[in-house]
Design a protein around this motif. Structure first.
Motif, PDB file in Angstrom:
ATOM      1  N   SER A 221      61.366  40.362  85.702  1.00 27.59           N
ATOM      2  CA  SER A 221      59.942  39.717  84.935  1.00 27.59           C
ATOM      3  C   SER A 221      59.069  40.769  85.684  1.00 27.59           C
ATOM      4  CB  SER A 221      59.834  38.434  85.408  1.00 27.59           C
ATOM      5  OG  SER A 221      59.555  38.283  86.699  1.00 27.59           O
ATOM      6  N   LYS A 222      59.260  41.473  86.609  1.00 33.83           N
ATOM      7  CA  LYS A 222      58.282  42.277  87.190  1.00 33.83           C
ATOM      8  C   LYS A 222      58.430  43.720  86.745  1.00 33.83           C
ATOM      9  CE  LYS A 222      56.838  39.346  90.886  1.00 33.83           C
ATOM     10  NZ  LYS A 222      57.166  38.104  90.413  1.00 33.83           N
ATOM     11  N   PRO A 265      53.903  43.908  82.651  1.00 38.11           N
ATOM     12  CA  PRO A 265      55.445  43.752  83.310  1.00 38.11           C
ATOM     13  C   PRO A 265      55.973  43.100  82.160  1.00 38.11           C
ATOM     14  CG  PRO A 265      53.785  42.426  84.242  1.00 38.11           C
ATOM     15  CD  PRO A 265      52.975  43.314  83.609  1.00 38.11           C
ATOM     16  N   ILE A 266      57.543  43.191  82.103  1.00 40.93           N
ATOM     17  CA  ILE A 266      58.163  42.356  81.091  1.00 40.93           C
ATOM     18  C   ILE A 266      57.904  40.983  80.980  1.00 40.93           C
ATOM     19  CG2 ILE A 266      60.637  41.769  80.639  1.00 40.93           C
ATOM     20  CD1 ILE A 266      61.613  44.390  81.323  1.00 40.93           C
ATOM     21  N   PRO A 273      63.557  35.916  82.792  1.00 39.38           N
ATOM     22  CA  PRO A 273      62.678  37.174  82.427  1.00 39.38           C
ATOM     23  C   PRO A 273      62.594  36.947  80.923  1.00 39.38           C
ATOM     24  CG  PRO A 273      64.401  38.001  83.566  1.00 39.38           C
ATOM     25  CD  PRO A 273      64.921  36.451  83.131  1.00 39.38           C
ATOM     26  N   THR A 274      61.365  37.350  80.149  1.00 40.99           N
ATOM     27  CA  THR A 274      61.301  37.510  78.766  1.00 40.99           C
ATOM     28  C   THR A 274      62.332  38.148  78.210  1.00 40.99           C
ATOM     29  OG1 THR A 274      58.675  37.703  79.122  1.00 40.99           O
ATOM     30  CG2 THR A 274      59.749  38.301  77.068  1.00 40.99           C
ATOM     31  N   TYR A 275      62.888  37.355  77.237  1.00 45.84           N
ATOM     32  CA  TYR A 275      64.101  37.627  76.339  1.00 45.84           C
ATOM     33  C   TYR A 275      63.799  38.988  75.404  1.00 45.84           C
ATOM     34  CZ  TYR A 275      68.987  37.469  74.965  1.00 45.84           C
ATOM     35  OH  TYR A 275      70.391  37.686  74.920  1.00 45.84           O
ATOM     36  N   THR A 320      66.993  42.684  77.947  1.00 39.09           N
ATOM     37  CA  THR A 320      66.731  41.926  79.247  1.00 39.09           C
ATOM     38  C   THR A 320      67.744  40.805  79.530  1.00 39.09           C
ATOM     39  OG1 THR A 320      64.807  40.743  78.307  1.00 39.09           O
ATOM     40  CG2 THR A 320      64.265  42.989  79.223  1.00 39.09           C
ATOM     41  N   GLY A 321      68.282  40.270  78.674  1.00 43.79           N
ATOM     42  CA  GLY A 321      69.083  38.996  78.708  1.00 43.79           C
ATOM     43  C   GLY A 321      70.284  39.072  79.604  1.00 43.79           C
TER      44      GLY A 321
END
Length: 366
Positions: A221-222, A265-266, A273-275, A320-321
């Motif tokens: 996420s960062k 950041p994401i 985390p954002t997908y 990012t999944g």
């Protein structure tokens, strides 16, 4: 500089072979043990301990990359690995970690496409409640030929080849095609060059190519992504349910994208985390922005990876999944020569006439 002379004679390639000299070396390694063990070639900088390991017995997978981080004064491992689990590769890694994607990258909708007024039906290897498609080609898990290895004071090289006969999937891809892969370790950098050759006497063939690395991150996420600021970017729209559900097939529509600006950041949380499972294309042509150069920054590890691709890699996919889907904290960032479903939408589809070849290169450094 690459000490490689290539002579194409009806698709044949001749290499000069030198195994080890001075600063760099190439050695035989084994991943795993017992019946499932897989053979690798490992290139090393014997002074800095930088290395690249390539599993030639399983699709040419890039198993490990360790590069010198000048700011930190140490070597850092920059890609996620199978941690010695050869069985995972033997039975088929459906995460495609480190995989070379050929003769097509990403998805082919329903595994079906038309080429030269003929219909073809690929094996559909991604089927779930959302979609059923052909995914990431079928070089994965193939045993490649080690054509040559080379090492000297400037770098190390491993040259691999795989020839598809056209019989692997006769209903889906009845085209013989030769894939040549040149893995290179230079001081501070890993490069991979691909040459794809049509050995037929008269007929054309469709092809696309890609690479599927995962970059470990302490907290996805960062992580901060910067797409090359040489150009503005388009985000490829995929319709209802994306980026998790739905077909994940491009609709033909795009939206302007400026979120991956090297500052933002994401997002999301460490556990969720954002997908993203999304593709991005530059708005400017390859004549204006010839080589695209992106950065992936993990602030908690204080590591910045620069990932570049030459003018043939015009599509980049971010995934990012992995944390949400199987618990691995990593970011996949994939260079591809064409859009998902390029066999149908023809967006940057490569068509090789008889005797023609494609050549492309990408690289990583800290």
């Amino acid at each position: 500089m690459t000490p490689l002379s290539v002579y194409l004679v009806v698709g044949a390639v001749l290499f000069v072979d030198v195994v080890e000299c001075a600063r760099f070396s190439v050695s035989d390694d084994v991943m795993g043990s017992g019946a499932d063990a897989l053979r690798m070639k490992t290139m090393r900088n014997v002074e800095t301990q930088e290395l690249v390991s390539v599993v030639w017995e399983s699709g040419g997978v890039v198993e490990d990359v360790a590069l010198w981080d000048t700011a930190a004064g140490t070597v850092k491992h920059v890609v996620a690995t199978h941690e010695g689990n050869a069985t995972a590769l033997r039975v088929g890694d459906d995460h495609y970690m480190g995989a070379i994607l050929a003769p097509f990258a990403n998805r082919v909708d329903n595994g079906t496409y038309e080429f030269q007024h003929e219909s073809y039906y690929l094996v559909r290897n991604e089927c779930n409640d959302d979609r059923c498609c052909a995914l990431h080609g079928f070089l994965n898990n193939k045993t490649l030929t080690v054509v040559s290895t080379n090492a000297d004071d400037t770098g190390a090289w491993v040259y691999l080849k795989y020839s598809f006969t056209g019989q692997e999937q006769p209903m889906g891809y009845p085209f013989p095609v030769d894939i040549y892969l040149n893995y290179t370790l230079l001081p501070g950098e890993f490069q991979l060059s691909a040459t794809i050759y049509n050995p037929m006497d008269a007929d054309p063939l469709p092809v696309s190519f890609g690479y599927h690395p995962y970059f470990p991150a302490i907290d996805v996420s960062k992580v901060v992504i910067e797409l090359d600021p040489c150009t503005k970017w388009n985000h490829i729209l995929m319709g209802d349910g994306d980026p998790i559900h739905g077909s994940l097939i491009p609709t033909g529509q795009v939206e302007s994208w400026d979120l991956f600006d090297g500052k933002t950041p994401i997002g999301g949380t460490s556990e969720l985390p954002t997908y993203y499972d999304d593709e991005y294309k530059p708005k400017l042509s390859a004549q204006v922005c010839n080589t695209l150069q992106h950065t992936i920054y993990d602030p908690l590890a204080d590591t910045t990876i620069t990932f570049w691709g030459d003018q043939s890699f015009r599509v980049w996919q971010l995934f990012t999944g992995s944390k949400q889907n199987w618990g691995q904290s990593a970011v996949a960032f994939e260079p591809m020569t064409g859009l998902a479903d390029t066999f149908n939408n023809h967006d940057h589809l490569i068509i090789l006439s008889a005797g023609e070849e494609y050549h492309g290169t990408f690289g990583l450094h800290l």
